[in-house]
Motif scaffolding. Structure first.
Motif, PDB file in Angstrom:
ATOM      1  N   SER A   1       0.822  -1.216   0.000  1.00 32.58           N
ATOM      2  CA  SER A   1       0.000   0.000   0.000  1.00 32.58           C
ATOM      3  C   SER A   1       0.852   1.261   0.000  1.00 32.58           C
ATOM      4  O   SER A   1       0.419   2.322  -0.456  1.00 32.58           O
ATOM      5  N   LYS A   2       2.096   1.142   0.504  1.00 31.60           N
ATOM      6  CA  LYS A   2       3.018   2.285   0.536  1.00 31.60           C
ATOM      7  C   LYS A   2       3.986   2.264  -0.643  1.00 31.60           C
ATOM      8  O   LYS A   2       4.957   3.000  -0.655  1.00 31.60           O
ATOM      9  N   TRP A   3       3.721   1.391  -1.614  1.00 32.61           N
ATOM     10  CA  TRP A   3       4.516   1.274  -2.845  1.00 32.61           C
ATOM     11  C   TRP A   3       5.938   0.797  -2.580  1.00 32.61           C
ATOM     12  O   TRP A   3       6.832   0.988  -3.405  1.00 32.61           O
ATOM     13  N   LYS A   4       6.162   0.124  -1.464  1.00 30.79           N
ATOM     14  CA  LYS A   4       7.483  -0.409  -1.142  1.00 30.79           C
ATOM     15  C   LYS A   4       7.559  -1.846  -1.665  1.00 30.79           C
ATOM     16  O   LYS A   4       7.669  -2.810  -0.907  1.00 30.79           O
ATOM     17  N   TYR A   5       7.509  -1.953  -2.981  1.00 29.33           N
ATOM     18  CA  TYR A   5       7.359  -3.254  -3.619  1.00 29.33           C
ATOM     19  C   TYR A   5       8.588  -4.155  -3.459  1.00 29.33           C
ATOM     20  O   TYR A   5       8.450  -5.368  -3.281  1.00 29.33           O
ATOM     21  N   LYS A   6       9.778  -3.570  -3.500  1.00 27.10           N
ATOM     22  CA  LYS A   6      10.994  -4.381  -3.372  1.00 27.10           C
ATOM     23  C   LYS A   6      11.065  -5.045  -2.006  1.00 27.10           C
ATOM     24  O   LYS A   6      11.432  -6.216  -1.894  1.00 27.10           O
ATOM     25  N   GLU A   7      10.731  -4.283  -0.966  1.00 21.12           N
ATOM     26  CA  GLU A   7      10.739  -4.854   0.383  1.00 21.12           C
ATOM     27  C   GLU A   7       9.694  -5.954   0.512  1.00 21.12           C
ATOM     28  O   GLU A   7       9.939  -6.992   1.136  1.00 21.12           O
ATOM     29  N   ALA A   8       8.537  -5.714  -0.076  1.00 20.01           N
ATOM     30  CA  ALA A   8       7.460  -6.712  -0.020  1.00 20.01           C
ATOM     31  C   ALA A   8       7.870  -8.002  -0.722  1.00 20.01           C
ATOM     32  O   ALA A   8       7.620  -9.107  -0.217  1.00 20.01           O
ATOM     33  N   VAL A   9       8.515  -7.870  -1.875  1.00 17.44           N
ATOM     34  CA  VAL A   9       8.931  -9.049  -2.652  1.00 17.44           C
ATOM     35  C   VAL A   9       9.905  -9.911  -1.862  1.00 17.44           C
ATOM     36  O   VAL A   9       9.819 -11.148  -1.892  1.00 17.44           O
ATOM     37  N   GLU A  10      10.830  -9.280  -1.141  1.00 17.95           N
ATOM     38  CA  GLU A  10      11.800 -10.038  -0.360  1.00 17.95           C
ATOM     39  C   GLU A  10      11.116 -10.895   0.702  1.00 17.95           C
ATOM     40  O   GLU A  10      11.484 -12.053   0.923  1.00 17.95           O
ATOM     41  N   ILE A  11      10.117 -10.323   1.354  1.00 21.29           N
ATOM     42  CA  ILE A  11       9.369 -11.077   2.369  1.00 21.29           C
ATOM     43  C   ILE A  11       8.578 -12.207   1.718  1.00 21.29           C
ATOM     44  O   ILE A  11       8.556 -13.339   2.200  1.00 21.29           O
ATOM     45  N   ILE A  12       7.937 -11.888   0.586  1.00 21.59           N
ATOM     46  CA  ILE A  12       7.123 -12.883  -0.117  1.00 21.59           C
ATOM     47  C   ILE A  12       7.966 -14.079  -0.551  1.00 21.59           C
ATOM     48  O   ILE A  12       7.559 -15.234  -0.395  1.00 21.59           O
ATOM     49  N   LYS A  13       9.160 -13.822  -1.074  1.00 22.08           N
ATOM     50  CA  LYS A  13      10.040 -14.906  -1.524  1.00 22.08           C
ATOM     51  C   LYS A  13      10.384 -15.851  -0.375  1.00 22.08           C
ATOM     52  O   LYS A  13      10.410 -17.068  -0.538  1.00 22.08           O
ATOM     53  N   GLU A  14      10.662 -15.275   0.793  1.00 25.27           N
ATOM     54  CA  GLU A  14      10.998 -16.087   1.955  1.00 25.27           C
ATOM     55  C   GLU A  14       9.792 -16.897   2.447  1.00 25.27           C
ATOM     56  O   GLU A  14       9.912 -18.069   2.780  1.00 25.27           O
ATOM     57  N   GLU A  15       8.645 -16.245   2.504  1.00 21.99           N
ATOM     58  CA  GLU A  15       7.457 -16.915   3.046  1.00 21.99           C
ATOM     59  C   GLU A  15       6.913 -17.981   2.102  1.00 21.99           C
ATOM     60  O   GLU A  15       6.250 -18.913   2.547  1.00 21.99           O
TER      61      GLU A  15
ATOM     62  N   HIS B   1       5.317  -7.333  -9.035  1.00 21.59           N
ATOM     63  CA  HIS B   1       5.942  -7.548 -10.341  1.00 21.59           C
ATOM     64  C   HIS B   1       5.387  -6.563 -11.372  1.00 21.59           C
ATOM     65  O   HIS B   1       6.140  -6.022 -12.198  1.00 21.59           O
ATOM     66  N   PHE B   2       4.102  -6.325 -11.312  1.00 22.48           N
ATOM     67  CA  PHE B   2       3.458  -5.396 -12.244  1.00 22.48           C
ATOM     68  C   PHE B   2       4.045  -3.990 -12.101  1.00 22.48           C
ATOM     69  O   PHE B   2       4.259  -3.287 -13.097  1.00 22.48           O
ATOM     70  N   ASN B   3       4.298  -3.589 -10.865  1.00 21.80           N
ATOM     71  CA  ASN B   3       4.767  -2.229 -10.604  1.00 21.80           C
ATOM     72  C   ASN B   3       6.280  -2.060 -10.676  1.00 21.80           C
ATOM     73  O   ASN B   3       6.762  -0.930 -10.837  1.00 21.80           O
ATOM     74  N   LEU B   4       7.017  -3.160 -10.579  1.00 23.23           N
ATOM     75  CA  LEU B   4       8.481  -3.070 -10.603  1.00 23.23           C
ATOM     76  C   LEU B   4       9.080  -3.306 -11.981  1.00 23.23           C
ATOM     77  O   LEU B   4      10.225  -2.928 -12.234  1.00 23.23           O
ATOM     78  N   THR B   5       8.328  -3.933 -12.882  1.00 23.28           N
ATOM     79  CA  THR B   5       8.870  -4.293 -14.195  1.00 23.28           C
ATOM     80  C   THR B   5       7.948  -3.814 -15.316  1.00 23.28           C
ATOM     81  O   THR B   5       6.854  -3.308 -15.076  1.00 23.28           O
ATOM     82  N   GLN B   6       8.417  -4.032 -16.519  1.00 27.24           N
ATOM     83  CA  GLN B   6       7.604  -3.739 -17.709  1.00 27.24           C
ATOM     84  C   GLN B   6       6.857  -4.984 -18.180  1.00 27.24           C
ATOM     85  O   GLN B   6       6.163  -4.951 -19.195  1.00 27.24           O
ATOM     86  N   GLU B   7       6.997  -6.072 -17.433  1.00 29.16           N
ATOM     87  CA  GLU B   7       6.371  -7.340 -17.823  1.00 29.16           C
ATOM     88  C   GLU B   7       4.926  -7.396 -17.306  1.00 29.16           C
ATOM     89  O   GLU B   7       4.577  -8.199 -16.433  1.00 29.16           O
ATOM     90  N   LYS B   8       4.110  -6.534 -17.853  1.00 22.95           N
ATOM     91  CA  LYS B   8       2.728  -6.401 -17.375  1.00 22.95           C
ATOM     92  C   LYS B   8       1.901  -7.655 -17.625  1.00 22.95           C
ATOM     93  O   LYS B   8       1.133  -8.082 -16.754  1.00 22.95           O
ATOM     94  N   GLU B   9       2.055  -8.251 -18.782  1.00 24.62           N
ATOM     95  CA  GLU B   9       1.271  -9.446 -19.107  1.00 24.62           C
ATOM     96  C   GLU B   9       1.652 -10.616 -18.211  1.00 24.62           C
ATOM     97  O   GLU B   9       0.789 -11.411 -17.807  1.00 24.62           O
ATOM     98  N   ASP B  10       2.946 -10.735 -17.889  1.00 24.23           N
ATOM     99  CA  ASP B  10       3.391 -11.804 -16.992  1.00 24.23           C
ATOM    100  C   ASP B  10       2.774 -11.635 -15.612  1.00 24.23           C
ATOM    101  O   ASP B  10       2.370 -12.613 -14.970  1.00 24.23           O
ATOM    102  N   ALA B  11       2.714 -10.389 -15.150  1.00 27.27           N
ATOM    103  CA  ALA B  11       2.127 -10.098 -13.839  1.00 27.27           C
ATOM    104  C   ALA B  11       0.645 -10.464 -13.831  1.00 27.27           C
ATOM    105  O   ALA B  11       0.140 -11.044 -12.861  1.00 27.27           O
ATOM    106  N   ILE B  12      -0.040 -10.147 -14.914  1.00 32.70           N
ATOM    107  CA  ILE B  12      -1.469 -10.466 -15.020  1.00 32.70           C
ATOM    108  C   ILE B  12      -1.683 -11.973 -15.025  1.00 32.70           C
ATOM    109  O   ILE B  12      -2.596 -12.481 -14.370  1.00 32.70           O
TER     110      ILE B  12
END
Length: 297
Positions: free
Chosen positions: A87-101, A124-135
């Protein structure tokens, strides 16, 4: 944990969704076992209780008091942390936690894995240009079955809203509209309709899509529904934003006086909530629309 309280919770939820004891018990336990649990005559194992809960759209923690479910507290706290980061757009931090969990045995249950894949796709949608992959990743999460088809959870609704957001951001408005409208229908099935912030955001995002499609009349209608919904819930969440958006839609519909009135209501809400940044933003735009209204008279 008191047996009767668990049984009452199970029975109330089952009857709310009009699921019979036999339907609830299918491939999990016997109908007789469900009956005994509801009457408080027996204690189910954690595995059976989890399966019964998921069939009714809730996690096992629904049946426990906080102090009696430390493992589930950890899961909920982790989910809350991921939700907060996203919600705070801290996507990189969120991804690190998600990978571990995703490697954590506590998150192996379908409902938890579904949540993690959902949030990973948003990051992934917000960190990369790979929008279709995220969808596509989000659709994988959506297809994970965690409960009965008769029931719905806030996560189910949140996933549909996220799909709507992604299609809206990629300017595929028809697809976006479809998922928002589906989420709106699903929200009406919740035991406590609109208990989570995503439901409030639904009205806001849906109105914006109609606006982008130049359907100003429908945009105003949805914004009004959102405002009325917020009042029914005795909340101020997104109220200022919806008043402001409604003002814009009305302005482009040619109803300039009514548009300015709604923008003034937005200013009042932001002032009451002490949201100075939003207040200044809306005030600047309000003055601009006010001048534009005078110039067209």
């Amino acid at each position: 944990m008191e047996g009767p309280s668990l049984g009452i919770k199970l029975k109330d939820l089952r009857e709310y969704y009009n699921v019979s004891q036999r339907e609830l018990a299918k491939n999990i336990c016997s109908q007789k076992a469900v009956s005994k649990i509801e009457r408080g005559e027996t204690q189910p194992t954690a595995d059976i209780l989890q399966q019964l809960g998921l069939r009714l759209g809730v996690d096992i923690s629904y049946f426990f008091e906080e102090q009696e479910a430390p493992r589930f507290n950890y899961i909920q706290e982790t989910k809350d942390k991921i939700e907060d980061l996203v919600s705070k757009w801290k996507y990189k931090e969120a991804v690190e936690i998600i990978k571990e969990e995703l490697k954590n045995p506590l998150f192996r249950k379908a409902t938890h894995r579904k949540f993690l894949l959902w949030k990973r796709s948003v990051c992934h949608f917000n960190l990369t240009q790979e929008k279709e992959d995220a969808i596509e990743l989000l659709k994988v999460a959506m297809d994970i079955e965690t409960h009965s088809k008769k029931t719905v959870t806030n996560d189910d609704i949140g996933i549909y809203i996220s799909l709507g957001n992604m299609y809206s951001d990629t300017q595929k408005y028809e697809q976006s509209l479809y998922y928002y409208e589906q989420a709106k229908k699903m929200a009406k099935k919740l035991p406590v309709h609109g208990s989570a912030p995503p439901i409030y955001k639904l009205y806001y995002n849906l109105s914006i899509v109609y606006f982008r499609m130049h359907n100003f009349e429908e945009a105003v209608k949805v914004a009004e529904e959102g405002i009325n919904f917020i009042f029914k819930k005795d909340s101020l969440y997104l109220l200022g934003e919806l008043y402001y958006q409604k003002g814009i839609y009305l302005f482009y519909s040619g109803k300039k006086r009514e548009a300015l009135q709604n923008m003034k209501k937005a200013l009042f809400v932001f002032e009451e909530k002490g949201q100075d940044r939003f207040y200044k933003f809306v005030e600047t735009n309000y003055l601009g629309f006010q001048r534009a209204a005078r110039d067209t008279v």
